[in-house]
Design an enzyme around this catalytic site. Structure first.
Site, PDB file in Angstrom:
ATOM      1  N   ASP A 188     -10.681  -6.909  10.699  1.00 50.15           N
ATOM      2  CA  ASP A 188     -10.621  -8.348  10.962  1.00 50.15           C
ATOM      3  C   ASP A 188     -11.795  -8.831  11.809  1.00 50.15           C
ATOM      4  O   ASP A 188     -12.499  -9.766  11.440  1.00 50.15           O
ATOM      5  CB  ASP A 188      -9.282  -8.712  11.621  1.00 50.15           C
ATOM      6  N   ASP A 203       0.820  -1.217   0.000  1.00 49.10           N
ATOM      7  CA  ASP A 203       0.000   0.000   0.000  1.00 49.10           C
ATOM      8  C   ASP A 203       0.851   1.263   0.000  1.00 49.10           C
ATOM      9  O   ASP A 203       0.318   2.365  -0.010  1.00 49.10           O
ATOM     10  CB  ASP A 203      -0.937   0.006   1.222  1.00 49.10           C
TER      11      ASP A 203
HETATM   12  O1  LIG Z   1      -3.638   1.063   4.695  1.00 54.25           O
HETATM   13  C1  LIG Z   1      -3.160   0.039   5.171  1.00 54.25           C
HETATM   14  C2  LIG Z   1      -2.860  -0.079   6.543  1.00 54.25           C
HETATM   15  C3  LIG Z   1      -2.320  -1.259   7.018  1.00 54.25           C
HETATM   16  N1  LIG Z   1      -2.057  -2.293   6.183  1.00 54.25           N
HETATM   17  C4  LIG Z   1      -1.461  -3.541   6.708  1.00 54.25           C
HETATM   18  O2  LIG Z   1      -2.209  -4.031   7.781  1.00 54.25           O
HETATM   19  C5  LIG Z   1      -1.393  -4.839   8.608  1.00 54.25           C
HETATM   20  C6  LIG Z   1      -1.679  -4.575  10.069  1.00 54.25           C
HETATM   21  O3  LIG Z   1      -1.229  -3.318  10.456  1.00 54.25           O
HETATM   22  P1  LIG Z   1      -0.416  -3.066  11.811  1.00 54.25           P
HETATM   23  O4  LIG Z   1      -0.028  -1.642  11.800  1.00 54.25           O
HETATM   24  O5  LIG Z   1       0.604  -4.105  11.992  1.00 54.25           O
HETATM   25  O6  LIG Z   1      -1.552  -3.212  12.871  1.00 54.25           O
HETATM   26  P2  LIG Z   1      -1.643  -4.144  14.171  1.00 54.25           P
HETATM   27  O7  LIG Z   1      -2.350  -3.368  15.210  1.00 54.25           O
HETATM   28  O8  LIG Z   1      -0.371  -4.742  14.538  1.00 54.25           O
HETATM   29  O9  LIG Z   1      -2.621  -5.228  13.549  1.00 54.25           O
HETATM   30  C7  LIG Z   1      -3.698  -5.922  14.138  1.00 54.25           C
HETATM   31  O10 LIG Z   1      -4.921  -5.211  14.041  1.00 54.25           O
HETATM   32  C8  LIG Z   1      -5.321  -4.846  12.722  1.00 54.25           C
HETATM   33  C9  LIG Z   1      -6.673  -4.200  12.806  1.00 54.25           C
HETATM   34  O11 LIG Z   1      -6.651  -3.096  13.608  1.00 54.25           O
HETATM   35  C10 LIG Z   1      -5.380  -6.045  11.805  1.00 54.25           C
HETATM   36  O12 LIG Z   1      -5.584  -5.611  10.495  1.00 54.25           O
HETATM   37  C11 LIG Z   1      -4.075  -6.790  11.866  1.00 54.25           C
HETATM   38  O13 LIG Z   1      -4.111  -7.916  11.056  1.00 54.25           O
HETATM   39  C12 LIG Z   1      -3.802  -7.177  13.306  1.00 54.25           C
HETATM   40  O14 LIG Z   1      -2.572  -7.884  13.392  1.00 54.25           O
HETATM   41  C13 LIG Z   1       0.057  -4.550   8.225  1.00 54.25           C
HETATM   42  O15 LIG Z   1       0.581  -5.657   7.542  1.00 54.25           O
HETATM   43  C14 LIG Z   1      -0.080  -3.353   7.298  1.00 54.25           C
HETATM   44  O16 LIG Z   1       0.892  -3.356   6.319  1.00 54.25           O
HETATM   45  C15 LIG Z   1      -2.360  -2.185   4.837  1.00 54.25           C
HETATM   46  O17 LIG Z   1      -2.126  -3.115   4.076  1.00 54.25           O
HETATM   47  N2  LIG Z   1      -2.902  -1.032   4.369  1.00 54.25           N
END
Ligand SMILES: O=c1ccn([C@@H]2O[C@H](COP(=O)(O)OP(=O)(O)O[C@H]3O[C@H](CO)[C@@H](O)[C@H](O)[C@H]3O)[C@@H](O)[C@H]2O)c(=O)[nH]1
Ligand SMILES: [Mn+2]
Length: 753
Positions: free
Chosen positions: A466, A135
């Protein structure tokens, strides 16, 4: 595909009974109810703080019922991958999606390691395809993946030849494993060679995007004149397993979906929908066409494979559940490789994952979908319900298909394929050709007017896409299962400091409230759809992450209010034993659980403390954000959590220190602390305002509550006097100060009136 030849089950599920937990949980519930009852019958004590405390305690009791019900009947699944090959003729194909969104917050080396661990999975290579969604539209990520795919040609055979357990090279070559102590000379040679190659790879991709070699060559030309929010769709097959060799390297495909300014892209949910849908036979909407695998695995860029046989374990559950109600998704727990000792920021959530998000929910309708480490059945993503499958009504009319998925005939073909769970024969697959076709077609706006993000695919209604996506599946009547092989399936990177923890929790709190206030709200899902009642309580348990902070902040205000106005909110007579017993029981019980799991007292205390700090700061801000959204003032944003491959070194004393920044997220906590300090100061200096009648008197217990809060907020107290990143910024302190003054004035008004 799955012709059961063998009669032995592929997986078994066992329910456990933790009697001690049930007893303790019940005692706490009884005490909570007693307290509420006491408050109700004590007519003489009725007052404002009494009433507010009553409301907050009602909420805490409800929260406890959610917790208790969810961990009441835990279950665990045991899988038998060794029986898999005897029971099915051919293993099904699996599409693996890795999402990344920022080359600074998510350094490419992290994504590269995840991808390498995926490419080297113990599963026939021609049945796997790895799609990386970027992204950020970053040439650096693309370049890093190109380099990684060259390395993979050596790494994958190496892992398979020597049956390597840890297949993410940075973990394999990590400090505690950086000597190769073996007598096998051949292995030693290869090991050294691999290590050398990996070091070169890390060096190569640790560059400024501008200085990427060959940037202007054809592959990279497409990245010129693009920004992360304004660019066409870019799809590149980085590596194609052309001969479909079983032991080769699986397909590796790079996708950066089209983005245009001002057009909502729905963050990760949007990215996932493009991936699921992208390479269908005609449109750029993707993996439907290339592989259209009946199963998908979804990973965040930092979640490396820790058990190379995990796909087989998951398939045991999917294929073994035939004949009974099928499983929609298989969730593996989230564990972390970057864990600071004693969990100083309370973000490893060991207890939560052990008792609630893991086994607890697994014993009900199934674990919640947690966004990563999750295998999905493609037809479920396309919106099918178990009834559709049972009645054979998975054949939608052409009109319905168009309305649901968009008006492309070729896409429909691919979806019909998927709904019937057919796979493409390997000869049908020509990655290059499809991609050529796919990139010619603009893909933005494709979803307008369709059900993508509303009824099918990943749901856009909330920034925690999710949970809401899984909720919709449970509401349709699907089950889910938890997969906990040994060693654990995936490990990832926990937020490295409290700033990241705060921003993550704030997103979660907001997102949970978005779910509660949208049409997929679990209440409707239980009444009108097929969400089971106890699963509903489980969803309410997590949605409460959004509501509870408000109750917590109110409660802490009540404490300060009582001290300032010389009134009380806790019982004066024998009734005081109820809250005292409650506190004792609760703390002894939770401490016991930490120790029983092999965690330390310090870890317990850190988590106790953080359970006051994170919700009351980040959660409360999330609550306010949602309020503003409901009022139409602002919208919600997905802030990405910062990831580091090695966020701290073992001897870095400062790693566990609390850091602050100027963001408003620290304002509620600072205010709460200043309030308590002011209240105590007022009490000590005898400036208390006398309550309405003589018997209003703030007692010792109110003071103790306040002191306890201050102890919990110790890092903030220190932050008041520190400078730099360890100090609370002056602007936050002044805002907190103003709010405190306002509160004190208000308190005095209520009693002097
Ligand atoms: O515009 C975006 C924003 C995020 N992501 C991806 O989403 C994932 C999760 O983002 P992260 O910043 O790691 O969030 P976390 O809080 O660690 O993630 C948890 O919480 C998220 C929801 O809030 C879920 O989407 C994730 O799968 C879950 O692991 C990463 O691989 C990002 O690259 C995208 O692809 N596009
Ligand atoms: Mn993450």
């Amino acid at each position: 595909m799955a012709n059961p030849k063998s009669v032995l089950p592929l997986y078994e599920k066992n329910w456990y009974k933790y009697n001690y937990k049930r007893v303790f949980d019940s005692i706490i519930l009884i005490l909570l109810l007693l307290l509420l009852g006491y408050r109700l019958i004590s007519v003489n004590d009725y007052s404002l703080p009494w009433f507010v405390a009553f409301l907050c305690e009602c909420w805490f009791t409800l929260g406890w019922i959610f917790t208790m019900s969810t961990q009441w009947s835990p279950a665990l699944v045991k899988t038998y991958p060794e029986r898999l090959l005897q029971s099915v003729e051919e293993l099904p194909a699996v599409d693996i999606f890795v999402t990344t969104a920022d080359d600074k917050l998510e350094p490419p080396i992290i994504t590269v390691n995840t991808v390498l661990s995926v490419l080297s999975l113990d599963y026939p290579s021609h049945k796997l395809s790895c799609y990386v969604s970027d992204d950020a539209c970053s040439p650096l990520i693309f370049y890093a993946l190109q380099q990684a795919s060259s390395f993979a040609k050596h790494w994958v055979p190496f892992c398979k030849k020597y049956n390597v357990q840890t297949r993410a090279p940075f973990r394999y070559f990590s400090d505690d494993n950086d000597e190769c102590t073996t007598n096998n000379e051949e292995f030693r040679q290869e090991w050294l060679q691999m290590k050398d190659m990996y070091e070169n790879l890390s060096r190569d991709i640790d560059v400024d995007p501008k200085s990427i070699p060959n940037l202007h060559e054809s592959d990279f030309a497409i990245f010129s004149n693009t920004t992360r929010t304004d660019h066409p769709a870019i799809i590149k097959a980085i590596w194609e397993n052309k001969e479909m060799v079983e032991n080769g390297v699986p397909h590796l495909i790079y996708i950066s979906r089209e983005k245009r300014p001002k057009q909502p892209h729905h963050y990760k949910a949007g990215a996932m929908n493009v991936l699921v849908n992208f390479l269908n036979p005609y449109w750029t909407r993707v993996s439907g066409l290339i592989t259209n695998a009946p199963f998908m695995l979804n990973l965040d860029c930092d979640m490396i494979v820790n058990n190379p046989k995990i796909v087989q374990h998951a398939m045991c559950i999917f294929l073994g559940s035939r004949g009974e109600k099928e499983v929609a998704f298989v969730q593996c727990p989230q564990r972390f490789y970057t864990s600071l000792k004693d969990d100083p920021f309370g973000n490893q959530m060991t207890m939560t994952y052990t008792f609630i998000l893991g086994a607890g929910l697994a014993g009900l309708q199934g674990p919640l979908y947690c966004g990563t480490n999750c295998f999905h059945r493609r037809k479920v993503i396309y919106g099918l319900s178990p009834d559709d499958v049972e009645n054979g009504s998975n054949k939608l009319s052409e009109e319905e298909l168009k309305q649901t998925f968009g008006a492309s005939n070729d896409l429909m073909k691919s979806i019909i394929h998927a709904l019937e769970e057919r796979t493409y024969s390997t000869n049908d697959i020509n990655v290059k050709k499809t991609i050529e076709k796919a990139t010619q077609v603009a893909c933005h706006g494709y979803e307008y007017g369709t059900f993508w993000g509303k009824q099918v695919g990943w749901i856009y209604e909330s920034i925690v896409e999710d949970i809401v996506t899984g909720l919709l599946m449970h509401a349709r009547g699907w089950r889910s299962e938890l997969c906990t092989p040994n060693p654990i399936a995936f490990v990832g990177c926990a937020p490295g400091d409290n700033l990241a923890t705060m921003s993550q929790f704030k997103r979660w709190a907001t997102g949970m409230l978005e779910i509660f206030f949208c049409k997929h709200c679990p209440i409707f899902a239980t009444i009108f759809a097929k969400l089971s009642f106890r699963e509903f309580l489980g969803y309410m348990w997590i949605i409460n992450w959004g509501f509870n902070p408000f109750a917590q902040v109110c409660y802490s205000c009540v404490i300060a209010y009582c001290i300032i106005t010389n009134s009380y909110f806790l019982p004066k007579d024998w009734g005081i034993y109820i809250p005292i017993l409650l506190v004792i029981f609760y703390n002894v019980y939770t401490l016991y659980e930490y120790l029983a799991l092999g965690l330390s007292t310090k870890a317990w205390w850190n988590n106790e403390r953080m359970s006051k700090i994170t919700p009351m700061n980040a959660g409360f801000c999330g609550f306010i954000t949602m309020l503003l959204k409901l009022l139409g003032v602002s919208s919600t944003v997905f802030e990405i959590t910062k990831k580091d491959i090695a966020p701290f070194s073992e001897d870095d004393k400062n790693a566990t220190r609390y850091t602050f920044d100027k963001s408003l997220v620290f304002l509620p906590g600072t205010t709460v602390l200043l309030l308590q300090l002011t209240a105590i100061l007022i009490k000590m200096s005898g400036f208390q305002k006398q309550g309405l009648s003589g018997n209003y008197e703030c007692g010792m217990v109110e003071m103790l509550c306040s002191v306890y809060l201050i102890i919990c907020y110790w890092p903030f107290l220190k932050g008041l006097f520190e400078t730099g990143k360890y100090g609370i910024p002056l602007s936050t302190i002044s805002k907190g100060g103003i709010l405190t003054c306002l509160f004190v004035i208000l308190c005095r008004r209520t009693v002097s009136g």
